[in-house]
Design an enzyme around this catalytic site. Structure first.
Site, PDB file in Angstrom:
ATOM      1  N   THR A  68     -35.404 -40.741   2.188  1.00 25.37           N
ATOM      2  CA  THR A  68     -35.031 -39.940   3.369  1.00 25.37           C
ATOM      3  C   THR A  68     -35.662 -38.550   3.231  1.00 25.37           C
ATOM      4  O   THR A  68     -36.028 -38.129   2.132  1.00 25.37           O
ATOM      5  CB  THR A  68     -33.505 -39.815   3.521  1.00 25.37           C
ATOM      6  OG1 THR A  68     -32.993 -39.031   2.428  1.00 25.37           O
ATOM      7  CG2 THR A  68     -32.820 -41.169   3.526  1.00 25.37           C
ATOM      8  N   GLY A  69     -35.780 -37.883   4.356  1.00 19.78           N
ATOM      9  CA  GLY A  69     -36.411 -36.558   4.317  1.00 19.78           C
ATOM     10  C   GLY A  69     -37.873 -36.664   3.885  1.00 19.78           C
ATOM     11  O   GLY A  69     -38.424 -35.767   3.234  1.00 19.78           O
TER      12      GLY A  69
ATOM     13  N   GLY B 105     -41.061 -31.105   2.049  1.00 19.92           N
ATOM     14  CA  GLY B 105     -41.870 -30.820   0.862  1.00 19.92           C
ATOM     15  C   GLY B 105     -41.566 -31.775  -0.284  1.00 19.92           C
ATOM     16  O   GLY B 105     -42.454 -32.453  -0.822  1.00 19.92           O
ATOM     17  N   ILE B 106     -40.291 -31.872  -0.661  1.00 18.61           N
ATOM     18  CA  ILE B 106     -39.917 -32.708  -1.807  1.00 18.61           C
ATOM     19  C   ILE B 106     -40.022 -34.191  -1.447  1.00 18.61           C
ATOM     20  O   ILE B 106     -40.536 -35.000  -2.214  1.00 18.61           O
ATOM     21  CB  ILE B 106     -38.489 -32.342  -2.288  1.00 18.61           C
ATOM     22  CG1 ILE B 106     -38.524 -30.939  -2.924  1.00 18.61           C
ATOM     23  CG2 ILE B 106     -37.954 -33.375  -3.268  1.00 18.61           C
ATOM     24  CD1 ILE B 106     -37.161 -30.356  -3.278  1.00 18.61           C
TER      25      ILE B 106
ATOM     26  N   ASP C   1     -31.827 -40.168  11.937  1.00 18.40           N
ATOM     27  CA  ASP C   1     -31.035 -38.939  11.860  1.00 18.40           C
ATOM     28  C   ASP C   1     -29.855 -39.186  10.916  1.00 18.40           C
ATOM     29  O   ASP C   1     -28.931 -39.936  11.249  1.00 18.40           O
ATOM     30  CB  ASP C   1     -30.538 -38.561  13.264  1.00 18.40           C
ATOM     31  CG  ASP C   1     -29.681 -37.293  13.245  1.00 18.40           C
ATOM     32  OD1 ASP C   1     -29.397 -36.763  12.144  1.00 18.40           O
ATOM     33  OD2 ASP C   1     -29.299 -36.846  14.345  1.00 18.40           O
TER      34      ASP C   1
ATOM     35  N   TYR D 178     -23.774 -24.714   2.123  1.00 16.48           N
ATOM     36  CA  TYR D 178     -24.805 -25.477   1.398  1.00 16.48           C
ATOM     37  C   TYR D 178     -24.307 -25.804  -0.019  1.00 16.48           C
ATOM     38  O   TYR D 178     -24.447 -26.936  -0.485  1.00 16.48           O
ATOM     39  CB  TYR D 178     -26.101 -24.658   1.348  1.00 16.48           C
ATOM     40  CG  TYR D 178     -27.264 -25.368   0.695  1.00 16.48           C
ATOM     41  CD1 TYR D 178     -27.964 -26.369   1.369  1.00 16.48           C
ATOM     42  CD2 TYR D 178     -27.682 -25.046  -0.598  1.00 16.48           C
ATOM     43  CE1 TYR D 178     -29.034 -27.026   0.779  1.00 16.48           C
ATOM     44  CE2 TYR D 178     -28.748 -25.685  -1.199  1.00 16.48           C
ATOM     45  CZ  TYR D 178     -29.432 -26.671  -0.507  1.00 16.48           C
ATOM     46  OH  TYR D 178     -30.488 -27.324  -1.098  1.00 16.48           O
TER      47      TYR D 178
ATOM     48  N   ILE E 288     -37.840 -24.377  -5.367  1.00 15.56           N
ATOM     49  CA  ILE E 288     -39.034 -25.192  -5.154  1.00 15.56           C
ATOM     50  C   ILE E 288     -39.742 -24.696  -3.888  1.00 15.56           C
ATOM     51  O   ILE E 288     -39.078 -24.440  -2.859  1.00 15.56           O
ATOM     52  CB  ILE E 288     -38.658 -26.692  -4.972  1.00 15.56           C
ATOM     53  CG1 ILE E 288     -37.663 -27.150  -6.064  1.00 15.56           C
ATOM     54  CG2 ILE E 288     -39.907 -27.572  -4.947  1.00 15.56           C
ATOM     55  CD1 ILE E 288     -38.147 -27.161  -7.483  1.00 15.56           C
TER      56      ILE E 288
END
Ligand SMILES: NC(=O)c1ccc[n+]([C@@H]2O[C@H](COP(=O)([O-])OP(=O)(O)OC[C@H]3O[C@@H](n4cnc5c(N)ncnc54)[C@H](O)[C@@H]3O)[C@@H](O)[C@H]2O)c1
Length: 238
Positions: free
Chosen positions: A8-9, A13-14, A51, A142, A175
């Site tokens: 996922t995602g 970047g990661i 999503d 977060y 990161i």
């Protein structure tokens, strides 16, 4: 047999570094992301729009993905605006925890139910954060969401142990990705000032290396563990 990783995602970047690492190692990769791909990686790659805040989309994602050997939970968001803990809104709390924690939990639960039908060589890796144990009062939602991800790791490691499915976590430090681009100057100064024993920003590839090791069986007999990919941030120093 082709090994499939669901990441996922995948276009962050990661996530993208993870996608590239698994493809390089010969895996088939299904990339799930709310954002459309900016670039298509070389290799056996399928993009599925998804999503994470909408649990109603999980069944469709899993039928399109096919049999998954590795689930890598990378997708995550920071608060839209940083602000004092005393002013945090319910809306921001729900936005961040709804994706990072609730979304990660229910996707993992659904994949776990599929994996226990073919447990051999399956693995789950969650991306939490140094924020799972570090207070940042300007983005408390977060921190809470990532502490929750750490418990998700422990819970599924415990529950899936009877099937020999390892569930582990990578805790990135600072990161260089889109997520941190808005606070680059702040972190540049902190790193220059000695915040990190290894004096540099982390790279998405640093995180992907740890994820791949945990997902591909390179670290057998390890479960419920977290790996800090943070340049030594977690060390207590005198
Ligand atoms: N960059 C850092 O310093 C850092 C540090 C610790 C942890 N992390 C974590 O690493 C993960 C990846 O972050 P990144 O730095 O690559 O950020 P990023 O913003 O580059 O990537 C995040 C990805 O998640 C996707 N995403 C966001 N909301 C989504 C949703 N509702 N459904 C599906 N996909 C969604 C985005 O489209 C994006 O592709 C996140 O979980 C983040 O919290 C990042």
């Amino acid at each position: 047999m082709t090994k499939t990783a669901l990441i996922t995602g995948a276009f962050g970047g990661i996530g993208f570094a993870c996608v590239q690492r698994f493809l390089k190692e010969g895996w088939r990769v299904v990339g799930a992301d709310i954002a459309a791909p900016l670039q298509t990686p070389n290799g056996d790659f399928t993009y599925i729009p998804f999503d994470l805040s909408d649990t109603g989309g999980i069944d469709a994602l899993l039928s399109a993905a096919g049999e998954i050997l590795a689930l890598v939970n990378v997708a995550g968001v920071a608060p839209k605006k940083r602000g004092d803990l005393l002013d945090m809104t319910e809306e921001s709390y729900d936005f961040v925890t709804g994706i990072n924690t609730k979304g990660t939990f229910f996707l993992t639960q659904a994949v776990a139910k599929q994996m226990i039908r073919h447990p051999e060589n399956c693995a789950i890796v969650n991306i939490s954060s140094m924020s799972a144990y570090t207070s940042s009062t300007s983005r408390g939602e977060y921190c809470i969401s990532k502490a929750g991800v750490s418990m998700i790791t422990k819970l599924f490691a415990d529950r899936l142990a009877e099937y020999d499915i390892p569930v582990n976590e990578v805790r990135p430090g600072i990161i260089a990705t889109n997520m941190t681009s808005g606070v680059k100057e702040k972190y540049d100064a902190l790193i220059d000032g000695g915040l990190l024993p290894l004096k540099r920003w982390g790279r998405p590839e640093d995180v992907a290396a740890a994820v791949f090791a945990l997902a591909s069986g390179a670290l057998p007999y390890v479960t419920g563990q977290s790996v800090d990919v943070d340049g030594g941030f977690h060390l207590r120093r005198l």
